[in-house]
Scaffold this motif. Sequence first.
Motif, PDB file in Angstrom:
ATOM      1  N   THR A  13       0.831  -1.204   0.000  1.00  0.00           N
ATOM      2  CA  THR A  13       0.000   0.000   0.000  1.00  0.00           C
ATOM      3  C   THR A  13       0.866   1.255   0.000  1.00  0.00           C
ATOM      4  O   THR A  13       0.576   2.225  -0.717  1.00  0.00           O
ATOM      5  CB  THR A  13      -0.911   0.008   1.238  1.00  0.00           C
ATOM      6  N   ALA A  14       1.925   1.243   0.830  1.00  0.00           N
ATOM      7  CA  ALA A  14       2.814   2.399   0.899  1.00  0.00           C
ATOM      8  C   ALA A  14       3.468   2.663  -0.445  1.00  0.00           C
ATOM      9  O   ALA A  14       3.576   3.819  -0.891  1.00  0.00           O
ATOM     10  CB  ALA A  14       3.876   2.164   1.970  1.00  0.00           C
ATOM     11  N   THR A  15       3.903   1.604  -1.115  1.00  0.00           N
ATOM     12  CA  THR A  15       4.554   1.751  -2.414  1.00  0.00           C
ATOM     13  C   THR A  15       3.594   2.363  -3.434  1.00  0.00           C
ATOM     14  O   THR A  15       3.957   3.281  -4.186  1.00  0.00           O
ATOM     15  CB  THR A  15       5.066   0.388  -2.914  1.00  0.00           C
ATOM     16  N   LYS A  16       2.360   1.872  -3.458  1.00  0.00           N
ATOM     17  CA  LYS A  16       1.389   2.417  -4.402  1.00  0.00           C
ATOM     18  C   LYS A  16       1.067   3.883  -4.106  1.00  0.00           C
ATOM     19  O   LYS A  16       0.976   4.709  -5.025  1.00  0.00           O
ATOM     20  CB  LYS A  16       0.099   1.608  -4.386  1.00  0.00           C
ATOM     21  N   CYS A  17       0.895   4.210  -2.827  1.00  0.00           N
ATOM     22  CA  CYS A  17       0.579   5.597  -2.475  1.00  0.00           C
ATOM     23  C   CYS A  17       1.729   6.536  -2.820  1.00  0.00           C
ATOM     24  O   CYS A  17       1.506   7.689  -3.196  1.00  0.00           O
ATOM     25  CB  CYS A  17       0.225   5.689  -0.986  1.00  0.00           C
ATOM     26  N   ARG A  85      -1.130 -10.248  -4.861  1.00  0.00           N
ATOM     27  CA  ARG A  85      -0.261 -10.385  -6.034  1.00  0.00           C
ATOM     28  C   ARG A  85      -0.876  -9.694  -7.245  1.00  0.00           C
ATOM     29  O   ARG A  85      -0.166  -9.048  -8.030  1.00  0.00           O
ATOM     30  CB  ARG A  85      -0.013 -11.866  -6.319  1.00  0.00           C
ATOM     31  N   ARG A  86      -2.179  -9.824  -7.423  1.00  0.00           N
ATOM     32  CA  ARG A  86      -2.845  -9.134  -8.531  1.00  0.00           C
ATOM     33  C   ARG A  86      -2.793  -7.621  -8.336  1.00  0.00           C
ATOM     34  O   ARG A  86      -2.659  -6.861  -9.294  1.00  0.00           O
ATOM     35  CB  ARG A  86      -4.291  -9.617  -8.657  1.00  0.00           C
ATOM     36  N   TYR A  87      -2.898  -7.216  -7.086  1.00  0.00           N
ATOM     37  CA  TYR A  87      -2.805  -5.788  -6.750  1.00  0.00           C
ATOM     38  C   TYR A  87      -1.435  -5.243  -7.151  1.00  0.00           C
ATOM     39  O   TYR A  87      -1.319  -4.173  -7.761  1.00  0.00           O
ATOM     40  CB  TYR A  87      -3.033  -5.638  -5.257  1.00  0.00           C
ATOM     41  N   ALA A  88      -0.391  -5.998  -6.815  1.00  0.00           N
ATOM     42  CA  ALA A  88       0.969  -5.568  -7.162  1.00  0.00           C
ATOM     43  C   ALA A  88       1.168  -5.501  -8.673  1.00  0.00           C
ATOM     44  O   ALA A  88       1.815  -4.572  -9.193  1.00  0.00           O
ATOM     45  CB  ALA A  88       1.989  -6.515  -6.524  1.00  0.00           C
ATOM     46  N   GLU A  89       0.617  -6.482  -9.401  1.00  0.00           N
ATOM     47  CA  GLU A  89       0.755  -6.486 -10.858  1.00  0.00           C
ATOM     48  C   GLU A  89      -0.041  -5.342 -11.491  1.00  0.00           C
ATOM     49  O   GLU A  89       0.442  -4.660 -12.397  1.00  0.00           O
ATOM     50  CB  GLU A  89       0.278  -7.833 -11.419  1.00  0.00           C
ATOM     51  N   ARG A  90      -1.251  -5.145 -10.991  1.00  0.00           N
ATOM     52  CA  ARG A  90      -2.140  -4.128 -11.580  1.00  0.00           C
ATOM     53  C   ARG A  90      -1.541  -2.736 -11.516  1.00  0.00           C
ATOM     54  O   ARG A  90      -1.659  -1.944 -12.464  1.00  0.00           O
ATOM     55  CB  ARG A  90      -3.481  -4.170 -10.842  1.00  0.00           C
ATOM     56  N   PHE A  91      -0.838  -2.425 -10.435  1.00  0.00           N
ATOM     57  CA  PHE A  91      -0.315  -1.076 -10.259  1.00  0.00           C
ATOM     58  C   PHE A  91       1.204  -0.988 -10.443  1.00  0.00           C
ATOM     59  O   PHE A  91       1.819  -0.006 -10.058  1.00  0.00           O
ATOM     60  CB  PHE A  91      -0.724  -0.538  -8.894  1.00  0.00           C
ATOM     61  N   GLY A  92       1.783  -2.026 -11.032  1.00  0.00           N
ATOM     62  CA  GLY A  92       3.198  -1.979 -11.379  1.00  0.00           C
ATOM     63  C   GLY A  92       4.128  -1.846 -10.183  1.00  0.00           C
ATOM     64  O   GLY A  92       5.164  -1.154 -10.268  1.00  0.00           O
ATOM     65  N   ARG A  94       5.828  -4.307  -8.609  1.00  0.00           N
ATOM     66  CA  ARG A  94       6.978  -5.224  -8.558  1.00  0.00           C
ATOM     67  C   ARG A  94       8.264  -4.585  -9.066  1.00  0.00           C
ATOM     68  O   ARG A  94       9.359  -4.963  -8.648  1.00  0.00           O
ATOM     69  CB  ARG A  94       6.675  -6.499  -9.341  1.00  0.00           C
ATOM     70  N   ASP A  95       8.152  -3.627  -9.958  1.00  0.00           N
ATOM     71  CA  ASP A  95       9.346  -2.938 -10.466  1.00  0.00           C
ATOM     72  C   ASP A  95      10.044  -2.137  -9.379  1.00  0.00           C
ATOM     73  O   ASP A  95      11.211  -1.750  -9.541  1.00  0.00           O
ATOM     74  CB  ASP A  95       8.957  -1.997 -11.610  1.00  0.00           C
ATOM     75  N   HIS A  96       9.341  -1.875  -8.290  1.00  0.00           N
ATOM     76  CA  HIS A  96       9.896  -1.061  -7.212  1.00  0.00           C
ATOM     77  C   HIS A  96      10.221  -1.887  -5.966  1.00  0.00           C
ATOM     78  O   HIS A  96      10.574  -1.333  -4.933  1.00  0.00           O
ATOM     79  CB  HIS A  96       8.908   0.045  -6.840  1.00  0.00           C
ATOM     80  N   ILE A  97      10.102  -3.223  -6.069  1.00  0.00           N
ATOM     81  CA  ILE A  97      10.334  -4.107  -4.915  1.00  0.00           C
ATOM     82  C   ILE A  97      11.613  -4.895  -5.121  1.00  0.00           C
ATOM     83  O   ILE A  97      11.823  -5.506  -6.175  1.00  0.00           O
ATOM     84  CB  ILE A  97       9.150  -5.077  -4.722  1.00  0.00           C
ATOM     85  N   LYS A  98      12.481  -4.884  -4.114  1.00  0.00           N
ATOM     86  CA  LYS A  98      13.715  -5.670  -4.132  1.00  0.00           C
ATOM     87  C   LYS A  98      13.559  -6.828  -3.145  1.00  0.00           C
ATOM     88  O   LYS A  98      13.623  -6.641  -1.930  1.00  0.00           O
ATOM     89  CB  LYS A  98      14.910  -4.792  -3.754  1.00  0.00           C
ATOM     90  N   LEU A  99      13.319  -8.040  -3.697  1.00  0.00           N
ATOM     91  CA  LEU A  99      13.127  -9.221  -2.867  1.00  0.00           C
ATOM     92  C   LEU A  99      14.467  -9.775  -2.387  1.00  0.00           C
ATOM     93  O   LEU A  99      15.517  -9.513  -2.983  1.00  0.00           O
ATOM     94  CB  LEU A  99      12.368 -10.290  -3.656  1.00  0.00           C
TER      95      LEU A  99
END
Length: 502
Positions: A13-17, A85-92, A94-99
């Motif tokens: 949520t923080a990443t999307k906001c 996971r769909r939420y992360a894909e829908r708003f892009g 994953r490009d900002h997440i370092k696993l």
Amino acid sequence: RVAVVGAGVSGLTATKCCLDEGLEPTCFEQSRDIGGLWRYTVSWQHPSPLSTGAAALQAGERVELGFSSRGRVFLPNARLLDYLRRYAERFGLRDHIKLGTTVVSVRKRPDFATTGQWDVVTETDGKQTSHIFDSVMVCSGNFSEPSLPLHCFAGIERFQGQYFHSRQYKHPDVFQGKRVLVVGMGNSGVDIAVEASRVAAKVTICTSRGAWVLSRVFDHGYPWDMVFNTRLMNLIRNILPGPLSRGLINYRVNQWFKHENYGLQPEKSCLVREPVLNDDLPSYILTGRITIKPGVKEFKENSVVFHNCPEEEPIDIVVFCTGYNVSFPFLEEEVVKVENKHASLYKYVFPTHLQKPTLAVLGLIKPLGAIMPVIEMQARWVTRVFKGLCQLPPQSVMEKEVNEKKKNLVRRFGLSYDEVLKTDCLVYMDELASFIGTKPSVLGLLCRDPQLALTIFFGPCTPYQYRLGGPGRWEGARQAILTQWDRTLKPTRTRVPASSSS
């Protein structure tokens, strides 16, 4: 640039906001996948599926990506993880997440007083890297460090059976044919006891203070939170005098069954306790599958003695459902100081003493309602503070409010474990929404759109309400509010009698 620590519900949520506000987030997640608490694995380091419970279709829903109406009203962890996971894909996102990247330390830079910047050290595959960030959002949750106060249980060192914290529980097979004691009566404890009772020889729950038990199925078969968390119900609870309000709560929770007859009546019913959501516990007590006992007085080699119960109770396994410690190992103690499992934060988010409000903690709160919309509202507010669009009050004002709120919560909830983290969900969200200009005006809507105003006031307070206007406005919010009951009932109305008018 914003560092986001953790890729669970709060971190996503923080990443999307951040992206919504034009900021540049980098989300660091120490595990190899997103999801946090909702991502169940067989490894004991990860939480059990029971500790996640279930989320209501509407009350915990992200407004921009609705659940399928063919789904369930309450979701198990696997379904919720699929949604994230769909939420992360829908708003892009994953490009900002370092696993696979652990945040080792977050320290103020030497020029923090003027820049508000942070030195962040991360580690990936044994290699450490230093970064400079303008702001930090701590989204690591409060379910990572189990609290196991064995010193509080006399004789535990003599006990020859098996014992472990609820975080390590994975499957009921471990209880096959055993006599099980569950210490503690939160949601995890009751869920584990119910599962264990299906295979164990005997299951006992011990609780020193009792708990209110609610069914997910509330009035007329509707989901409990969509009936309980409405603006009308919230107004009634808050305008009534304390004794009358508590009397109303006692009456409502005892309508399903009388708690006193089942040994569950809270010790201090004058205090508001977090309810336990479980549909099976009363019937399992009634059929003898589960027994309720008072707190533990003493452990012996193969048994336990309870307070006010002279006889010994033979047991083989003890599950300690004793909660979690609040811990931020990557932060200096002076940044977020934790005392009595409580961090003193302004609005449960911002440290009060920093020269620049560039660090925020998300999700360190226990709302009496769904936590997902609360976290989203926190993230929306925090990102606008980072951008300078919202201002915090002076340090003295923030500290005064934190101290006063703590005293008020102690009077309302009592001070044990983490009661000071609990707050009224709707009041809190309205307060944050007013900071960013998204709080709905029921009176204003009553003139312009009476149908919507009445639905907002009498219906469930779902997060769509905070997308009707202001920053982050969503065109579909009005229609989503007016049709939320249709989506809630569709998964259950799989057979409609021919005589039904609908």
